[in-house]
Enzyme design. Structure first.
Site, PDB file in Angstrom:
ATOM      1  N   TYR A 318       0.809  -1.216   0.000  1.00  8.43           N
ATOM      2  CA  TYR A 318       0.000   0.000   0.000  1.00  8.43           C
ATOM      3  C   TYR A 318       0.845   1.271   0.000  1.00  8.43           C
ATOM      4  CZ  TYR A 318      -3.604  -3.406   0.968  1.00  8.43           C
ATOM      5  OH  TYR A 318      -4.424  -4.500   0.887  1.00  8.43           O
ATOM      6  N   GLY A 319       1.980   1.223  -0.721  1.00  9.84           N
ATOM      7  CA  GLY A 319       2.748   2.442  -0.925  1.00  9.84           C
ATOM      8  C   GLY A 319       1.979   3.410  -1.811  1.00  9.84           C
ATOM      9  N   GLU A 604       1.187  18.555 -15.886  1.00 19.11           N
ATOM     10  CA  GLU A 604       2.053  18.778 -14.728  1.00 19.11           C
ATOM     11  C   GLU A 604       3.349  19.506 -15.057  1.00 19.11           C
ATOM     12  OE1 GLU A 604       1.365  15.340 -11.569  1.00 19.11           O
ATOM     13  OE2 GLU A 604       2.498  14.621 -13.296  1.00 19.11           O
ATOM     14  N   GLU A 626       0.404  18.936 -10.817  1.00 17.35           N
ATOM     15  CA  GLU A 626       1.427  19.366  -9.875  1.00 17.35           C
ATOM     16  C   GLU A 626       2.145  20.554 -10.501  1.00 17.35           C
ATOM     17  OE1 GLU A 626       4.026  16.082  -9.149  1.00 17.35           O
ATOM     18  OE2 GLU A 626       2.761  15.231  -7.568  1.00 17.35           O
TER      19      GLU A 626
END
Length: 729
Positions: A318-319, A604, A626
């Site tokens: 679950y990174g 981004e 981002e």
């Protein structure tokens, strides 16, 4: 989020066998000298079909029978006019040509009296053929003249109905050229791997390609794994960079894996935020343990998939994962995004959805959670206003074809279930199959010849713009085929025509600055394409990362009614050839056209504005952004008196615009003191609306003062907690 990578060298170009041409020339000269032969004049080039897919207009139409239907190459579609005289249909060939014949395929409602007229400018016409005794049926007419525009004018109908043509074909040559110099169809090249259930050691071959591609983030390898219809047992296809896996059936249920199609992040220590550039399409999976893992981030579409079980979007452990895209897929079980920061799902069906981090957006998804933004942050639209699924390669018996799905309005659920799939099948012989080593000149010649393009997996360096000038042209890439403009040209331009489909390829900026990388429509484009819009799907753009690259603006959309359906436009923040000036790219996307719809817009790290919107009635469903990590200081991003350039800006001249589920993040790790005024900027007008916006500072590296304009709270300091606005204004 960067990692040190070594860029593999590009493969050498194949050696040119000049000796063959030289030998032939010597033999020819010797024979001529011995026999005293006088060289004959060169043969005249054979005429080719020029009109197919060209823009067509008419004086009138009856119901749905549009002028374009008479030049689409489909003998089952037609143009039909109003029930009066006179009426006309006109074809724009795009550039002047020496014409030689016209072929007409009349429906029962034909012309008794009509003329064929030619024009170089669309205003002044000359008569090339006329008759008062037309018999209908199939007519072949000899014409002569130089023209860009060809018009059929009917002056007397043979029936009480209008004029009706199945096909209106114009033949000729351009610039002394012609003839079928570039054949359509052919084999798919060495990087397309085709399997059937009897193929030996399928797992071994798939594993071999994965070993090559697992961590080759900026490598030159490109692969398509294609599976013929049938059932495949005990398969676990792990998918690495620049790898496409797809079924070759007309329906996802035609190709079934009793097994998995897996993406994990072991190569990057369990962090999936760089699992880019790969895809899974057109397959049915029965996962071994009941749940398939697809832990990806940007530029990794999951299309036309049927999962008879659940779908896990997180890596083992679950990174982190940074968002992705699902379309036209059915997941019988539950989708678990877990650590995914954001996700967009369109026109699909899910058995359930477990959680949300920052921004989960749905449109046209059966089983989607109800809107509840910001707690939990679900944005759900019942339908998608307009959509057309991506074209795909399939097998009809033993013949390869490309299926082009039909446009849907207010779509909900998958397009393929229940035998109700609408669209057009195009034989592979109507495509130029582009293989490594092909030049831009050859590609453009194939387009001018009336062929579509199928790019096989590979890297294509070009020295001139690829010009897509015909309506309804399909440009489809396999295996993340990559186009690189080496000398500062625009990689691809699309004319202001109906129904072009661009899908499945990557444009990588070259070392010489390109003013633009992809242009859809010329500046000032104004034609109405609402009936048959152009689509841009899984078309990705990259500046830097694989080496130095520069472009002023990556994508410019000038045409009206364009659908941008899943794109990631990325100025690199890691890899090779990146830095504030090294891979300079001021603007990501500029939309000048009206009525443009973006579904799944990822843009981004641009030096200035990531998205600028000038067209009216634009709509965006899901936006992920981002800001540039590598801004050296506050002064570098100063925008007049404003601190920083908005991630998404709607121009003050715009009166109508709407967006749902939009997020912008900052990670100014070079100078964490940088302040970003806002993530979004828009005029305050009743027709300009946004729903469910967020900005977030990643770990406190830089801060936002507001969400949109001067509205919304600042980000929280050192915590990675979003600041949100539910509705604007």
């Amino acid at each position: 989020m960067s990692v040190a990578l070594v860029r593999p060298s590009r493969p050498p170009l194949a050696a040119l066998h000049r000796w063959r041409a030289l030998g032939f020339a010597l033999v020819t000269a010797l024979v001529a000298a011995l026999l005293g032969v006088v060289q004959a004049a060169p043969a005249q080039a054979a005429p080719v079909l020029l009109s197919q897919g060209s823009p067509a207009t008419a004086s009138s139409t009856e119901g749905p029978f549009a002028a374009s239907d008479a030049v689409d190459g489909n003998p089952a579609t037609r143009w039909s006019s109003a029930f009066s005289d006179p009426q006309w249909i006109r074809i724009d060939l795009g550039s002047p040509a020496a014409l030689s014949r016209v072929e007409l395929a009349w429906e029962a409602a034909y012309a008794k009296s009509y003329r064929i007229e030619l024009s170089t400018n669309g205003t002044t016409w000359t008569n090339a053929y006329s008759t008062t005794t037309g018999l209908g049926g199939n007519e072949t007419l000899t014409v002569s003249g130089e023209a860009r525009y060809v018009r059929l004018t009917g002056t007397q109908r043979a029936t009480g109905y209008g004029y009706s043509l199945w096909e209106f074909k114009v033949f000729g040559t351009r610039d002394g050229g012609g003839g079928p110099q570039i054949p359509g169809g052919g084999d798919l090249g060495p990087n397309v791997h085709v399997f059937d259930p009897s193929t030996p050691n399928i797992q071994g071959k798939v594993d071999e390609i994965f070993r090559q591609q697992e961590s080759a983030q900026f490598g030159s390898g490109r692969h398509a794994l294609l599976f013929k219809p049938g059932t495949y047992n005990n398969i676990n296809a792990q998918i690495g960079f620049y790898t496409q896996i797809a079924g070759l059936g007309l329906n996802p249920n035609s190709t079934t894996f009793n097994g998995d199609v897996t993406v994990d992040a072991g190569w990057f220590n369990g962090n999936a935020t760089q699992n880019f550039w790969r895809s899974a399409e057109n397959l049915t999976l029965n996962p071994v343990n009941g749940t398939n893992r697809w832990a990806v981030s940007q530029a990794a579409p999951f299309r036309r998939m049927h999962i008879k079980g659940g779908l896990n979007l997180a890596p083992d452990g679950y990174g982190w994962a940074s968002g992705g895209y699902i379309a036209d897929s059915k997941i019988d079980g539950t989708v678990g995004p877990y650590s995914q920061q954001q996700w967009y799902t369109r026109d699909s069906s899910v058995g359930g959805w477990t959680n949300a981090v920052w921004n989960m957006t749905f449109s046209g998804v059966q089983g989607a959670p109800a809107s509840s933004y910001p707690n939990p942050p679900y944005t759900t639209l019942d339908t998608t206003p307009i959509s057309r699924e991506k074209p795909f390669l399939y097998l009809d018996g033993n013949e390869y074809k490309v299926f082009v799905p039909a446009k849907r309005v207010n779509a909900r659920g998958v397009s393929w279930e229940g035998g109700n799939q609408q669209g057009e099948s195009i034989p592979l012989n109507r495509f130029y199959v582009v293989k490594q080593g092909a030049t831009a000149a050859t590609i453009n010649a194939a387009l001018a010849q009336g062929l579509n393009l199928l790019f096989t997996p590979g890297v294509y360096h070009i020295d001139q713009t690829i010009n897509v000038n015909r309506a309804n042209t399909v440009v489809l890439g396999l295996g993340l085929a990559t186009i690189i403009p080496d000398n500062g040209v625009t990689a691809m331009k699309v004319a202001d025509v109906d129904g072009v489909k661009l899908a499945g390829f990557l444009i990588d900026a070259g070392p010489v600055n390109s003013p633009t990388l992809l242009e859809v429509g010329p500046q000032g484009a104004s034609a109405d394409h609402s009936v048959n819009p152009t689509t841009v799907q899984d078309v990705f753009i990259r500046i830097g990362g694989a080496g130095p690259g520069k472009a002023t603006t990556s994508l410019v959309v000038n045409s009206d009614d364009v659908i941008i359906d899943h794109t990631w436009i990325w100025r690199a923040d890691h890899g090779e050839g990146w830095g504030w000036e090294t891979n300079r790219a001021d603007y990501g996307v500029r939309v000048n056209g009206d009525d443009v719809l973006a579904t799944g817009l990822f843009v981004e790290h641009f030096n200035k504005y990531d998205v600028e919107w000038y067209g009216e009635r634009g709509r965006t469903i899901f936006f992920q952004n981002e800001k540039a990590y590598d801004a050296p200081n506050q002064a570098a991003i100063q925008n007049g008196t404003t601190k920083g350039y908005a991630a998404y800006r709607v121009d003050d001249s715009v009166n109508q615009h709407e967006g749902w589920g939009l997020g912008s993040y900052c990670y100014y790790n070079v100078d964490p003191t940088i302040i970003q005024e806002h993530g979004f900027k828009a005029p305050v007008k009743p027709g300009v609306k946004f729903h469910n916006l967020l900005v977030v500072s990643l770990g406190g590296n830089g801060q936002y003062q507001h969400v949109i304009n001067n509205i919304g709270s600042p980000t929280s300091g050192t915590s990675t907690i979003p600041s949100t606005v539910v509705n604007f204004p």
